[in-house]
Motif scaffolding. Structure first.
Motif, PDB file in Angstrom:
ATOM      1  N   LEU A 126       0.847  -1.191   0.000  1.00  0.00           N
ATOM      2  CA  LEU A 126       0.000   0.000   0.000  1.00  0.00           C
ATOM      3  C   LEU A 126       0.883   1.243   0.000  1.00  0.00           C
ATOM      4  O   LEU A 126       1.815   1.336   0.801  1.00  0.00           O
ATOM      5  CB  LEU A 126      -0.939   0.008   1.204  1.00  0.00           C
ATOM      6  CG  LEU A 126      -1.949   1.169   1.259  1.00  0.00           C
ATOM      7  CD1 LEU A 126      -3.286   0.675   1.788  1.00  0.00           C
ATOM      8  CD2 LEU A 126      -1.445   2.312   2.123  1.00  0.00           C
TER       9      LEU A 126
ATOM     10  N   TRP B  84      -3.005   0.261  -4.044  1.00  0.00           N
ATOM     11  CA  TRP B  84      -3.025  -1.037  -3.369  1.00  0.00           C
ATOM     12  C   TRP B  84      -2.594  -2.085  -4.388  1.00  0.00           C
ATOM     13  O   TRP B  84      -3.202  -2.220  -5.439  1.00  0.00           O
ATOM     14  CB  TRP B  84      -4.413  -1.342  -2.816  1.00  0.00           C
ATOM     15  CG  TRP B  84      -4.573  -2.746  -2.313  1.00  0.00           C
ATOM     16  CD1 TRP B  84      -5.355  -3.736  -2.835  1.00  0.00           C
ATOM     17  CD2 TRP B  84      -3.913  -3.331  -1.180  1.00  0.00           C
ATOM     18  NE1 TRP B  84      -5.223  -4.891  -2.114  1.00  0.00           N
ATOM     19  CE2 TRP B  84      -4.345  -4.671  -1.085  1.00  0.00           C
ATOM     20  CE3 TRP B  84      -3.004  -2.844  -0.242  1.00  0.00           C
ATOM     21  CZ2 TRP B  84      -3.897  -5.533  -0.088  1.00  0.00           C
ATOM     22  CZ3 TRP B  84      -2.550  -3.707   0.741  1.00  0.00           C
ATOM     23  CH2 TRP B  84      -2.998  -5.023   0.821  1.00  0.00           C
TER      24      TRP B  84
ATOM     25  N   ILE C 124      -9.996  -5.674   0.753  1.00  0.00           N
ATOM     26  CA  ILE C 124      -9.800  -4.891   1.977  1.00  0.00           C
ATOM     27  C   ILE C 124     -10.978  -5.112   2.925  1.00  0.00           C
ATOM     28  O   ILE C 124     -12.136  -4.910   2.551  1.00  0.00           O
ATOM     29  CB  ILE C 124      -9.675  -3.391   1.649  1.00  0.00           C
ATOM     30  CG1 ILE C 124      -8.525  -3.144   0.667  1.00  0.00           C
ATOM     31  CG2 ILE C 124      -9.474  -2.575   2.925  1.00  0.00           C
ATOM     32  CD1 ILE C 124      -8.484  -1.735   0.105  1.00  0.00           C
TER      33      ILE C 124
ATOM     34  N   LEU D  10      -5.731  -6.970   3.256  1.00  0.00           N
ATOM     35  CA  LEU D  10      -5.543  -5.781   4.090  1.00  0.00           C
ATOM     36  C   LEU D  10      -6.712  -5.692   5.062  1.00  0.00           C
ATOM     37  O   LEU D  10      -7.870  -5.709   4.651  1.00  0.00           O
ATOM     38  CB  LEU D  10      -5.488  -4.515   3.231  1.00  0.00           C
ATOM     39  CG  LEU D  10      -5.522  -3.164   3.967  1.00  0.00           C
ATOM     40  CD1 LEU D  10      -4.315  -3.008   4.893  1.00  0.00           C
ATOM     41  CD2 LEU D  10      -5.583  -2.007   2.968  1.00  0.00           C
TER      42      LEU D  10
END
Length: 273
Positions: free
Chosen positions: A7, A64, A81, A162
């Protein structure tokens, strides 16, 4: 050759009306890293988490896996995510299995039936967070620590690389604070998941985070290891309290003591730090 960060946030500027919330923030986070975001109330921690997870877009760019978050569809972001917010009362009437099963939604429709693989994934996630025996209990009957672990299990079912958590231990007692943070660091190591979370407690961050970033009034004061960021000078200026830092051999024995503002005669030399 060093691995590229998973990221990367570049030149993040965020305003609400004419008020600057975040100003020129640059952050990078690697796969498997645990990053703590700290700062006083109003520093911009929650706003930064929302931007890094693609819930809010602003001036600047967040990449990302080398792709701009703006280029992901909402469903694609949800597949990559997972966001664990502070607990919402509306889910209290559901049982734990129903809560964890919600992690399947980014990969299926609301009316899809769970496949045998889905059921196995749910069971494995509950086992990882130590809640196998609590599957049929209502969410409201679980302890605060169990509820947070249940939400983390939902993130695991979501198959996200994430996981972003907004103050995951804020309302927990000391035992459950450590239990939840130990779980998160263990998942980062075993699954190579990237963890970004806001925390209030400097000592918890020093103990469990690989790196921390310190915010104040929307600005990034410092990012790095806890030993590098949590200096007496920076902490005293950001939190407006005198403090003493005791450094051990590693961040596991690193400790910060804050003192009431009227106690200004503490000897804060390097020898004390």
């Amino acid at each position: 050759m060093p691995e590229k960060p998973n990221l990367i946030a570049m030149h993040i500027n965020y305003k609400i009306a004419t008020k600057a919330i975040l100003s020129d923030i640059d952050i990078s986070v690697h796969k498997g890293e645990v990053l703590g975001v700290l700062g006083p109330n109003g520093a911009g921690k929650t706003s930064l988490l929302k931007i890094l997870s693609g819930q809010v877009f602003c001036q600047g760019n967040v990449f990302w896996k080398q792709k701009n978050l703006k280029e992901y569809s909402e469903m694609q972001r949800a597949q990559q995510i997972a966001v664990v917010n502070q607990i919402n009362d509306s889910v209290f009437s559901l049982n734990l299995q129903q809560i964890v099963r919600m992690g399947l939604l980014p990969h299926s429709s609301l009316i899809s039936r769970a496949t045998p693989d889905d059921i196995l994934r749910i069971a494995q996630a509950l086992e990882k967070v130590g809640l196998t025996e609590k599957t049929q209990q209502t969410f409201s009957s679980l302890s605060g620590g169990e509820q947070q672990r249940g939400l983390i299990a939902r993130a695991l079912v979501q198959r996200a690389d994430l996981i972003v958590l907004d103050e995951p231990v804020n309302h927990l007692d000391v035992y459950y604070q450590h239990q939840v943070l130990q779980l998160l660091t263990s998942l980062a190591r075993s699954l190579n998941v990237t963890i970004i979370m806001s925390l209030h407690d400097v000592n918890l961050a020093a103990h469990y985070c690989d790196n921390v970033c310190l915010l104040n009034q929307g600005k990034l004061i410092a990012k790095g290891t806890p030993e590098a960021v949590f200096t007496t000078k920076q902490l005293s200026e950001v939190f407006r309290l005198p403090c003493a830092v005791t450094e051990g051999a590693s961040n596991k024995s690193f400790h910060v003591n804050f003192y009431p503002p009227y106690q200004t005669d503490h000897h804060l030399t390097k020898g004390d730090c």
